[in-house]
Structures are given as C-alpha cells and as structure tokens.
Design a protein around this motif. Sequence first.
Motif, PDB file in Angstrom:
ATOM      1  N   GLY A  76      -5.318 -14.112   5.324  1.00 54.69           N
ATOM      2  CA  GLY A  76      -6.253 -14.465   4.283  1.00 54.69           C
ATOM      3  C   GLY A  76      -5.938 -16.089   3.799  1.00 54.69           C
ATOM      4  N   GLN A  77      -7.059 -16.614   3.319  1.00 53.41           N
ATOM      5  CA  GLN A  77      -6.889 -17.966   2.890  1.00 53.41           C
ATOM      6  C   GLN A  77      -6.067 -18.290   1.773  1.00 53.41           C
ATOM      7  N   PRO A 134      -9.090 -11.875   7.203  1.00 61.43           N
ATOM      8  CA  PRO A 134     -10.779 -12.079   7.181  1.00 61.43           C
ATOM      9  C   PRO A 134     -11.126 -10.688   8.197  1.00 61.43           C
ATOM     10  N   ASP A 135     -10.545  -9.846   8.796  1.00 64.13           N
ATOM     11  CA  ASP A 135     -10.751  -8.878   9.542  1.00 64.13           C
ATOM     12  C   ASP A 135      -9.722  -7.410   9.411  1.00 64.13           C
ATOM     13  N   CYS A 153      -7.905  -7.515  -2.370  1.00 65.69           N
ATOM     14  CA  CYS A 153      -9.005  -7.789  -1.285  1.00 65.69           C
ATOM     15  C   CYS A 153      -9.006  -7.124  -0.079  1.00 65.69           C
ATOM     16  N   LEU A 154      -8.892  -7.577   1.198  1.00 69.04           N
ATOM     17  CA  LEU A 154      -8.596  -6.734   2.254  1.00 69.04           C
ATOM     18  C   LEU A 154      -7.526  -5.722   2.261  1.00 69.04           C
ATOM     19  N   GLY A 155      -6.598  -6.076   1.669  1.00 67.40           N
ATOM     20  CA  GLY A 155      -5.460  -5.045   1.129  1.00 67.40           C
ATOM     21  C   GLY A 155      -5.868  -3.776   0.514  1.00 67.40           C
ATOM     22  N   HIS A 156      -6.980  -4.096  -0.352  1.00 68.57           N
ATOM     23  CA  HIS A 156      -7.617  -3.120  -1.074  1.00 68.57           C
ATOM     24  C   HIS A 156      -8.290  -2.105  -0.255  1.00 68.57           C
ATOM     25  N   GLN A 157      -9.034  -2.826   0.880  1.00 71.88           N
ATOM     26  CA  GLN A 157      -9.838  -2.157   1.740  1.00 71.88           C
ATOM     27  C   GLN A 157      -8.818  -1.158   2.684  1.00 71.88           C
ATOM     28  N   ILE A 158      -7.904  -1.937   3.117  1.00 70.92           N
ATOM     29  CA  ILE A 158      -6.902  -1.182   3.798  1.00 70.92           C
ATOM     30  C   ILE A 158      -6.325   0.166   3.215  1.00 70.92           C
TER      31      ILE A 158
END
Length: 183
Positions: A9-10, A52-53, A75-80
């Motif tokens: 992630g950025q 990002p993915d 963010c993506l970690g939450h989604q994982i």
Amino acid sequence: MIVIINNHGQFTHLIHRSLRDIGIDNKLVSNTISPSELNELNPNGVILSGGPDIEKTGNSRDILLSIDVPVLGICLGHQIIAKTFGGVVKPGSSGGYAEVDVEILNNNGLFRDLGDKTVIWASHSDEVSEAPSGFKITARSKLCDVEAMAHKEKPIFGIQGHPEVAHTPEGEKILRNFLQLCE
C-alpha cells in the motif's frame, strides 16, 4: 515488537514511521514471509497493511490463521480479515481518498477514549460490506456500514481507514490503543 506485513500500500511505510515516532519497536516485512518465519520474530502484534489488490497479499491469510498475537488490519488488511473469516468485500460507492466522518459503536479496543465520533482518512474503492460471523461492527459511516470491526473472542481488529496518516486526527490514539491491546 510489532511486525507490519507489507501488502504494498502507498501508506505502508507511514505505519512503520508512525510506530517508530511514538517509540514502538517495529519491523516491516514482505507479505511473502512464512508464518513460521514470522513466529521466529516473536512479535507482540501484527499489522496487515493496506495495498492495491486483495489477490496479491502473499501469505497474509495464512499468517492471520496461524498466529496467536493481536492483529490489526488496515484498509486492505481489514478486507483480508473479512474475507478470511467469511465476510463480504465489494466495490464501494466512493473511490479516492477522503475524510470520512465515523460513528463509533464500541468505545473499547481500537476506539477506547475516542468518544462517539471521529474522522478517518479512507478510500472506499473496495470495502467490507458484511462483517464475518464472530465479529462485531465497531464503527460505521454514511459510506460504509463496516468502517471497523473486531472479533468477539480473539484480538483481531480491522479498520477501513488509515490511522497512520496525518489526515486522521486521532490516528495516533488508534495506534496506541492497538499497542495497549498487544501488551
């Protein structure tokens, strides 16, 4: 020590810096690290970074299922976390990063001593639309019903927004609250 799993992630390097700036020993590692290699580092907690993915998160899911320390997904970690435990992740209604007014539903855990509302910096290109069974929703907004969640029994927490960026005014408090959960 807190280990940060780099999902590219950025803002991932800002997690490392934010923890360092508040005096917390941490290590940024590739998401290709194996669960056994991670355990050899003897972390007090793990942060799954944004990225990002969701299809390019390396061993993040295996790590999540095999470690026995507190975990924070950003963010993506939450989604994982959501996908790993049977929740639903869908495209959100709002792409790009922006300030989001968040209603705090549970003043324990990540949001201890924050009051009933806060502001986070978040993207909702993808978001958790249904929390997994065994999780409680701890924050929501007009954009997303699952801005944050926590496992009901295990020390696993997810947040859509980015506490590590300056645009999240109470982000340092959120990170400090996670660190207290790791002690």
